[in-house]
Write a protein that holds these residues in place. Structure first.
Motif, mmCIF file in Angstrom:
data_model
loop_
_atom_site.group_PDB
_atom_site.id
_atom_site.type_symbol
_atom_site.label_atom_id
_atom_site.label_comp_id
_atom_site.label_asym_id
_atom_site.label_seq_id
_atom_site.Cartn_x
_atom_site.Cartn_y
_atom_site.Cartn_z
ATOM 1 N N HIS A 1 -19.008 13.014 -82.938
ATOM 2 C CA HIS A 1 -19.624 11.724 -83.249
ATOM 3 C C HIS A 1 -20.830 11.438 -82.365
ATOM 4 O O HIS A 1 -21.725 10.691 -82.754
ATOM 5 C CB HIS A 1 -18.585 10.598 -83.145
ATOM 6 N N LEU A 2 -20.865 12.045 -81.164
ATOM 7 C CA LEU A 2 -22.036 11.903 -80.313
ATOM 8 C C LEU A 2 -23.217 12.679 -80.894
ATOM 9 O O LEU A 2 -24.336 12.171 -80.992
ATOM 10 C CB LEU A 2 -21.744 12.392 -78.896
ATOM 11 N N GLY B 1 -24.471 11.016 -83.823
ATOM 12 C CA GLY B 1 -25.140 9.784 -83.401
ATOM 13 C C GLY B 1 -26.526 10.059 -82.840
ATOM 14 O O GLY B 1 -27.454 9.277 -83.060
ATOM 15 N N GLN C 1 -19.849 -0.801 -87.696
ATOM 16 C CA GLN C 1 -20.179 0.358 -88.523
ATOM 17 C C GLN C 1 -20.417 -0.036 -89.984
ATOM 18 O O GLN C 1 -21.266 0.553 -90.669
ATOM 19 C CB GLN C 1 -19.087 1.432 -88.431
ATOM 20 N N ILE D 1 -25.680 2.296 -83.433
ATOM 21 C CA ILE D 1 -25.553 3.753 -83.391
ATOM 22 C C ILE D 1 -25.258 4.205 -81.972
ATOM 23 O O ILE D 1 -24.388 5.055 -81.734
ATOM 24 C CB ILE D 1 -26.836 4.433 -83.916
ATOM 25 N N ALA E 1 -21.826 6.072 -80.812
ATOM 26 C CA ALA E 1 -21.956 7.473 -80.406
ATOM 27 C C ALA E 1 -21.348 7.744 -79.041
ATOM 28 O O ALA E 1 -20.866 8.854 -78.783
ATOM 29 C CB ALA E 1 -23.429 7.872 -80.415
ATOM 30 N N LEU F 1 -28.710 10.729 -76.047
ATOM 31 C CA LEU F 1 -29.162 9.732 -77.018
ATOM 32 C C LEU F 1 -30.549 9.201 -76.658
ATOM 33 O O LEU F 1 -31.368 8.930 -77.548
ATOM 34 C CB LEU F 1 -28.163 8.578 -77.088
ATOM 35 N N TYR G 1 -23.658 7.765 -91.388
ATOM 36 C CA TYR G 1 -23.072 7.668 -90.051
ATOM 37 C C TYR G 1 -22.198 6.425 -89.935
ATOM 38 O O TYR G 1 -21.139 6.461 -89.301
ATOM 39 C CB TYR G 1 -24.172 7.641 -88.986
ATOM 40 N N TYR H 1 -19.466 8.253 -87.577
ATOM 41 C CA TYR H 1 -19.107 7.645 -86.294
ATOM 42 C C TYR H 1 -17.672 7.966 -85.880
ATOM 43 O O TYR H 1 -17.298 7.800 -84.717
ATOM 44 C CB TYR H 1 -19.269 6.134 -86.359
#
Length: 431
Positions: A250-251, A254, A317, A360, A364, A379, A419, A424
Motif C-alpha cells: 500500500h505504500l 501510494g 478513502q 493518499i 500510504a 512519498l 487507490y 490503500y
C-alpha cells in the motif's frame, strides 16, 4: 500546493522540554509566512510557463521544462536535504533553505537580462532546491511550537496559508509579468520583435527581486530568533527501514498515487492560461487568464476545509475515490466542451484536488511501524511527478491539440480512484 505533512518526522524527538507559548508566537508567525510564500512561489510557475513560451517562442513541451526544473529538485534534493539537516540542525536548515531560495530568485535578474532560457531553468531549480530544504526543516517547528495536543491544528492553520499563497500568487504574477496590452507580434519588424521579447524577459525581474528580498530578510530574522526548540533525530536502522518500507504494497501504490496526483495538479495548472486563451475555449487575454488561475488554487483552499469537515463523517478513502471521479468528469467535460462550461469545469477541479495529497499520504504510511519515516521519505520524493507529467501533456498538446491533451490527467485521476477503492488496503501478510 500541499506542503509535506509532519508525519515524515516521526523519527524525530525533542530535547528542550515543554514549549514556551509566549516564545512560540514570533517563530510560528514566521513559519506561517514561509508556508504562504512557498505556495505563492510554486504557482508563479503557472504564469511563467505561458510567459516564457511567448518570449522564447517555445512549444508546449519545451515550456513545460519550467515544471521539470522546479519539481525535479524534489527528486534530487529531498534525501540529501534530510541528511544535511540531521547534521546542521533544523533551525540552520530553515535559514539555509531561505538563503538558497533567495539566491534562486536573484538568478532571475541575469536570466532576464541575458534572455537565456537555460538560465531561467537554472534559477528555478535553485529556488526549488531551497524550498525543498525548507519543507524538510520547517514542519518540525510547526508541530513543536505550542502544546502537543494542538500540533494538528497548527499544521492545518499553516497549510491554509500555503493555500492562500497559491490563490494570490497568480494574481500577483499576472499583474506584474503579463503586459496589460496585447501586442500583435506578427506586425513587428525583426528589430522591434527582438526588443519586445527582451522587454518581456526582463518583466520577471521585479517580482522575483521582491521575493528574493523577502526570503533573505526572513532568513536573517529567523537566524536571530532565540529559545527555539532543538529537534534531534532518533537513530534508526536506515538499512532495515529502507528494505521494509518497499515491502509494503500500500505504500508503493501510494507513492505512485502521490506521483500521479502532483503530476496531474501541476500539469493542469501549467496549461490553464493557454487553455483559457484558446480560441476554441474562451479566447481570454493572458492577464485575465492568469488571474483566473486563482480560482483553481482558491477552490483547493476551500476544498481543504470542506474535506476536513466531511472526514469527520465519512471514511477518507471513499472521499478520495469520489473526489477522483469528480475530477475525471470535470476534465472530460473541459476537454470536449467550450466557453464557460469548459472554463469552470477545469477551474473547479481544484476543489476536488484539495484532499488528495493528505489522504493518499496518510493511507500510504498507515501501519508501517519502524518503516514509517523511510516510507514518508519515499512519498516526498514522489512529488517529482510534477516534473514528469506536465512535459508529457506538453507533447500531447503539440501533437493533438491543447484542449484534448487535458485528457491525460484523466488517467492519473482514474488511478487515484482505484487507490481509494482498493490500493490503500494493507496486504493480509503485513502487520
Amino acid at each position: 500546493m500541499a506542503s509535506i505533512p509532519s508525519s515524515n518526522l516521526s523519527g524525530s524527538s525533542l530535547n528542550n522540554g515543554p514549549p514556551n507559548t509566549q516564545h512560540s508566537i514570533v517563530p510560528l508567525a514566521i513559519l506561517t509566512i514561509l508556508f504562504f510564500m512557498w505556495g505563492f512561489i510554486t504557482v508563479l510557475n503557472d504564469i511563467l510557463i505561458p510567459h516564457l513560451k511567448a518570449v522564447f517562442d517555445l512549444t508546449h513541451f519545451q515550456a513545460s521544462a519550467v515544471q521539470f526544473a522546479f519539481f525535479g529538485a524534489y527528486g534530487v534534493v529531498s534525501y540529501p536535504a534530510g541528511s544535511l539537516i540531521k547534521h546542521i540542525g533544523y533551525k540552520k536548515g530553515v535559514v539555509l533553505g531561505l538563503l538558497i531560495a533567495g539566491i534562486g530568485c536573484l538568478l532571475f535578474y541575469p536570466a532576464g537580462t541575458q534572455r537565456v532560457y537555460g538560465l531561467f531553468l537554472t534559477a528555478l531549480f535553485v529556488l526549488a532546491a531551497g524550498i525543498t530544504v525548507l519543507q524538510v526543516a520547517a514542519n518540525p517547528f510547526v508541530t513543536r511550537l505550542g502544546n502537543p495536543e494542538g500540533a494538528s491544528l497548527r499544521l492545518t492553520f499553516t497549510q491554509a496559508f500555503n493555500s492562500l499563497g497559491t490563490t494570490l500568487g497568480p494574481i500577483f504574477g499576472a499583474v506584474l509579468i503579463f503586459s496589460a496590452a496585447t501586442v500583435d507580434i506578427s506586425a513587428l519588424s525583426a528589430v522591434e520583435l527582438d526588443a519586445h521579447r527582451q522587454h518581456e524577459a526582463e518583466a520577471v525581474q521585479l517580482p522575483y527581486l521582491i521575493l528574493a528580498a523577502s526570503l533573505i530578510g526572513l532568513a536573517v530574522v529567523f537566524a536571530l530568533l532565540k529559545n527555539l526548540p532543538v529537534i534531534v533525530d532518533a537513530e534508526a536502522d536506515q538499512g532495515h527501514t529502507a528494505k521494509t518500507a518497499w515491502q509494503h504494497r500500500h505504500l508503493v501504490l501510494g507513492a505512485l498515487g502521490i506521483f500521479l496526483y502532483v503530476g496531474a495538479e501541476v500539469s493542469i495548472g501549467s496549461f490553464i492560461v493557454d487553455f483559457l486563451g484558446d480560441p476554441n475555449v474562451a479566447n481570454m487575454p493572458k492577464r485575465q487568464a492568469g488571474s483566473m488561475i486563482s480560482f483553481y488554487w482558491g477552490a483547493a483552499m476551500v476544498g481543504r476545509f470542506v474535506g476536513v469537515a466531511l472526514m469527520l463523517k465519512f471514511p477518507p478513502q471513499k472521499l478520495l475515490s469520489i473526489a477522483a471521479a469528480s475530477a475525471t468528469v470535470l476534465l472530460i467535460t473541459a476537454s470536449l466542451s467550450s466557453g464557460y462550461i469548459a472554463v469552470w469545469s477545469v477551474l473547479a477541479i481544484g476543489l476536488f484536488n484539495a484532499i488528495m495529497f493528505p489522504v493518499i499520504f496518510s493511507l500510504a504510511i498507515n501501519k508501517l511501524g519502524p518503516a514509517t519515516s523511510q516510507g514518508s521519505g519515499i512519498l516526498c520524493v514522489a512529488i517529482v511527478g510534477g516534473a514528469i507529467v506536465p512535459p508529457l501533456q506538453g507533447l500531447l498538446a503539440d501533437s493533438i491539440g491543447l484542449q484534448v491533451s487535458f485528457l491525460l490527467p484523466v488517467l492519473c485521476y482514474l488511478y487515484i480512484g482505484y487507490y481509494g477503492l482498493k490500493g490503500y488496503r494493507i496486504a493480509p501478510s503485513q502487520p
